[in-house]
Design a protein around this motif. Sequence first.
Motif, PDB file in Angstrom:
ATOM      1  N   TRP A 319      64.949  65.717  63.975  1.00  0.00           N
ATOM      2  CA  TRP A 319      65.100  67.543  63.236  1.00  0.00           C
ATOM      3  C   TRP A 319      66.711  67.738  64.242  1.00  0.00           C
ATOM      4  O   TRP A 319      66.034  67.905  65.528  1.00  0.00           O
ATOM      5  CB  TRP A 319      64.572  68.346  63.232  1.00  0.00           C
ATOM      6  CG  TRP A 319      65.539  69.697  62.570  1.00  0.00           C
ATOM      7  CD1 TRP A 319      67.271  69.692  62.282  1.00  0.00           C
ATOM      8  CD2 TRP A 319      64.843  70.946  62.186  1.00  0.00           C
ATOM      9  NE1 TRP A 319      67.191  70.931  62.078  1.00  0.00           N
ATOM     10  CE2 TRP A 319      66.470  72.053  62.024  1.00  0.00           C
ATOM     11  CE3 TRP A 319      63.589  71.489  62.406  1.00  0.00           C
ATOM     12  CZ2 TRP A 319      66.053  73.476  61.990  1.00  0.00           C
ATOM     13  CZ3 TRP A 319      63.595  73.193  62.371  1.00  0.00           C
ATOM     14  CH2 TRP A 319      64.662  73.420  61.767  1.00  0.00           C
ATOM     15  N   TYR A 320      67.385  67.566  64.489  1.00  0.00           N
ATOM     16  CA  TYR A 320      69.095  68.538  65.555  1.00  0.00           C
ATOM     17  C   TYR A 320      69.209  69.561  65.339  1.00  0.00           C
ATOM     18  O   TYR A 320      70.295  69.599  63.735  1.00  0.00           O
ATOM     19  CB  TYR A 320      70.522  66.778  65.391  1.00  0.00           C
ATOM     20  CG  TYR A 320      69.372  65.552  65.105  1.00  0.00           C
ATOM     21  CD1 TYR A 320      69.592  65.088  66.611  1.00  0.00           C
ATOM     22  CD2 TYR A 320      69.342  64.821  64.273  1.00  0.00           C
ATOM     23  CE1 TYR A 320      69.194  63.268  66.896  1.00  0.00           C
ATOM     24  CE2 TYR A 320      69.607  63.249  64.103  1.00  0.00           C
ATOM     25  CZ  TYR A 320      68.978  62.693  65.816  1.00  0.00           C
ATOM     26  OH  TYR A 320      68.302  61.646  65.893  1.00  0.00           O
ATOM     27  N   PHE A 321      69.369  69.770  66.231  1.00  0.00           N
ATOM     28  CA  PHE A 321      69.862  71.792  65.220  1.00  0.00           C
ATOM     29  C   PHE A 321      70.682  72.915  67.058  1.00  0.00           C
ATOM     30  O   PHE A 321      70.022  72.190  67.841  1.00  0.00           O
ATOM     31  CB  PHE A 321      68.581  71.762  65.235  1.00  0.00           C
ATOM     32  CG  PHE A 321      67.057  72.643  65.942  1.00  0.00           C
ATOM     33  CD1 PHE A 321      67.103  73.540  67.413  1.00  0.00           C
ATOM     34  CD2 PHE A 321      66.235  71.847  65.712  1.00  0.00           C
ATOM     35  CE1 PHE A 321      66.279  74.032  67.586  1.00  0.00           C
ATOM     36  CE2 PHE A 321      65.034  71.307  67.194  1.00  0.00           C
ATOM     37  CZ  PHE A 321      64.935  72.908  67.481  1.00  0.00           C
ATOM     38  N   TYR A 384      66.514  68.571  69.490  1.00  0.00           N
ATOM     39  CA  TYR A 384      66.650  67.464  68.879  1.00  0.00           C
ATOM     40  C   TYR A 384      64.707  67.397  69.152  1.00  0.00           C
ATOM     41  O   TYR A 384      64.315  67.696  69.845  1.00  0.00           O
ATOM     42  CB  TYR A 384      66.959  66.325  68.364  1.00  0.00           C
ATOM     43  CG  TYR A 384      66.396  65.000  69.437  1.00  0.00           C
ATOM     44  CD1 TYR A 384      65.042  64.622  69.487  1.00  0.00           C
ATOM     45  CD2 TYR A 384      67.648  63.919  69.594  1.00  0.00           C
ATOM     46  CE1 TYR A 384      64.902  63.423  69.875  1.00  0.00           C
ATOM     47  CE2 TYR A 384      67.522  63.050  70.658  1.00  0.00           C
ATOM     48  CZ  TYR A 384      65.898  62.730  70.097  1.00  0.00           C
ATOM     49  OH  TYR A 384      65.834  61.691  70.833  1.00  0.00           O
ATOM     50  N   GLN A 408      60.499  69.165  57.158  1.00  0.00           N
ATOM     51  CA  GLN A 408      60.707  70.121  58.203  1.00  0.00           C
ATOM     52  C   GLN A 408      60.621  71.445  58.012  1.00  0.00           C
ATOM     53  O   GLN A 408      60.582  72.165  59.900  1.00  0.00           O
ATOM     54  CB  GLN A 408      63.193  70.515  57.673  1.00  0.00           C
ATOM     55  CG  GLN A 408      63.702  71.272  59.029  1.00  0.00           C
ATOM     56  CD  GLN A 408      64.906  70.855  58.160  1.00  0.00           C
ATOM     57  OE1 GLN A 408      65.038  70.202  57.353  1.00  0.00           O
ATOM     58  NE2 GLN A 408      65.971  71.682  58.339  1.00  0.00           N
ATOM     59  N   SER A 429      72.926  72.459  62.145  1.00  0.00           N
ATOM     60  CA  SER A 429      71.721  71.661  62.072  1.00  0.00           C
ATOM     61  C   SER A 429      71.769  70.456  60.603  1.00  0.00           C
ATOM     62  O   SER A 429      73.322  70.237  59.996  1.00  0.00           O
ATOM     63  CB  SER A 429      70.522  72.229  60.955  1.00  0.00           C
ATOM     64  OG  SER A 429      69.394  71.785  60.529  1.00  0.00           O
ATOM     65  N   THR A 431      69.286  66.477  60.091  1.00  0.00           N
ATOM     66  CA  THR A 431      67.890  65.535  60.035  1.00  0.00           C
ATOM     67  C   THR A 431      68.301  64.193  59.911  1.00  0.00           C
ATOM     68  O   THR A 431      69.422  64.208  58.970  1.00  0.00           O
ATOM     69  CB  THR A 431      67.429  66.369  58.905  1.00  0.00           C
ATOM     70  OG1 THR A 431      67.181  65.872  57.516  1.00  0.00           O
ATOM     71  CG2 THR A 431      67.011  67.766  59.375  1.00  0.00           C
ATOM     72  N   THR A 433      65.960  60.401  58.502  1.00  0.00           N
ATOM     73  CA  THR A 433      64.533  60.064  58.634  1.00  0.00           C
ATOM     74  C   THR A 433      64.765  58.492  58.038  1.00  0.00           C
ATOM     75  O   THR A 433      66.068  58.546  58.686  1.00  0.00           O
ATOM     76  CB  THR A 433      63.984  60.607  56.588  1.00  0.00           C
ATOM     77  OG1 THR A 433      65.438  60.555  55.766  1.00  0.00           O
ATOM     78  CG2 THR A 433      64.394  62.347  56.052  1.00  0.00           C
TER      79      THR A 433
END
Length: 516
Positions: A319-321, A384, A408, A429, A431, A433
């Motif tokens: 998860w990049y935020f 992240y 998430q 944000s 994501t 997978t």
Amino acid sequence: MTVFGQPSADTDKAIVIGAGLGGLSAAMRLGAKGYAVTVLDRLDRAGGRGSSIDQNGHRFDLGPTIVTVPQLYRQLWEDCGEDFDRDVDLRPVEPFYEIRWQDGSVFTATGSTETMVAEVARLSPGDVKGYKRFLKDSARRYVVGYEGMVTKPMHKLWETIKVLPEFARLRADRSILGLARARVKDERLRMALSFHPLFIGGDPMHVTSMYALVSHLEKEYGVHYSVGGVQAIADAMVKVIERQGGQVIQGAEVDEILIETGSVQGVRLTDGAVMAAPLVVSNADAGHTYNHLLRNHRKRRWTRAKLKRSRWSMGLFVWYFGTKGTSAMWPDVGHHTILAGPRYEGLLQDIFMKGHLADDMSLYLHRPSVTDPGVAPAGGDTFYALSPVPHLGHDNPVDWSTEAAKYQEKVAAVLEQTLPGFQDHLSASLTFTPEDFRSRYLSPHGCGFSVEPRILQSAWFRPHNVSEEAKGLFLVGAGTHPGAGVPGVVASAKVLEQLVPDAPASRKTTLPMAAE
């Protein structure tokens, strides 16, 4: 078309498939040997898994975040007549990282042996003696496993056989977790001393104890960060290749490696275009190289069946935020933090053996904005959070189309314990997978790190740097020797250099040091 080794005006041409760090390193080394190199990559920017994405003013490193063994890069640049430190702003990170357990205990890793011993004594006084033994174990394994093997070709069985006595003496048959168990009793310390193979796709319960060398490597060379992220290193590599006269073409996907009479002839792109060259280096995943790029060629060793029997590294949920107005918040959260879950061995079994997506997790939290504020808008942060998860090759694989959003939310609940209120400040944000790893990087089973680095999938047992399938075909990157991780993929190009002859003398030159 030309045939490798025969006199031709085109014998100095080389094609590199993939602009990951392994492919770019290979192109640099081939350029230094006099080849006219073309790098072909399907993405929109160089770096492969080390590339980045920009969103709302945040720059997200998509993959590797830690730079270790900086002399590998300095030597690569020097061998090309260039100066790494002029091109890349590399800064030490201290402390290296922090491990946090759910009981509130913390372990801080640094480059000081004295400080590390004090950390062990604080957590578990009775384990100090065992920890010092582990440090000696790590140093011995570094000499044998890193200095003795990493940059040496291993495509001949004898090269592996001759190190077996030393491997036996060092109990390479024992797992890294098994070694940690033998040295310390505290479960937290066992995790702290054995988790490192997860960063190259290995199960600590099964990969060899030779990976204890990472602890020595960290202590010896430190942990560093490249300003601009690993993307900045990749971009600097492209510039070196261009100064050598080579080219890196983005948005160009290779569909097939062309072979005739046992020799490489070039490649065909997905748009049907054919590029001829007698030397092809694949930085694509070894599984993709043999199963897809050589699908019309009968394989002698790495057949589809053999690859299917191989054990593959785990998948990753990332998860990049980004957050706004948070640069002064969470002052105790540094550049690298490991958030350990309630289980260690049980979670590893779920991920690697059962293929089960558990409700609990351990996370790696990356906060580069504490070192490099330029990765986020003023006053903000870029993060992240990475969670190891099963790859897609298990029976009944995870259906991420239905599970991603729910997972998430579970990740967010864990992060709230460390970054309270962070969701109120979100400004970006996205994501990834295992499905994204499969589609973006053409990674078999959506794996994060190609073939798992078990002892019988390493050195000679791993896909070789020089392919058995065609003269003029070579491999670099995570799926070949020496393996995954940025040092490994960069070192694979050093191995390649020893296997490929110099280009014809008419092009071979000694490059001067680039002008300031």
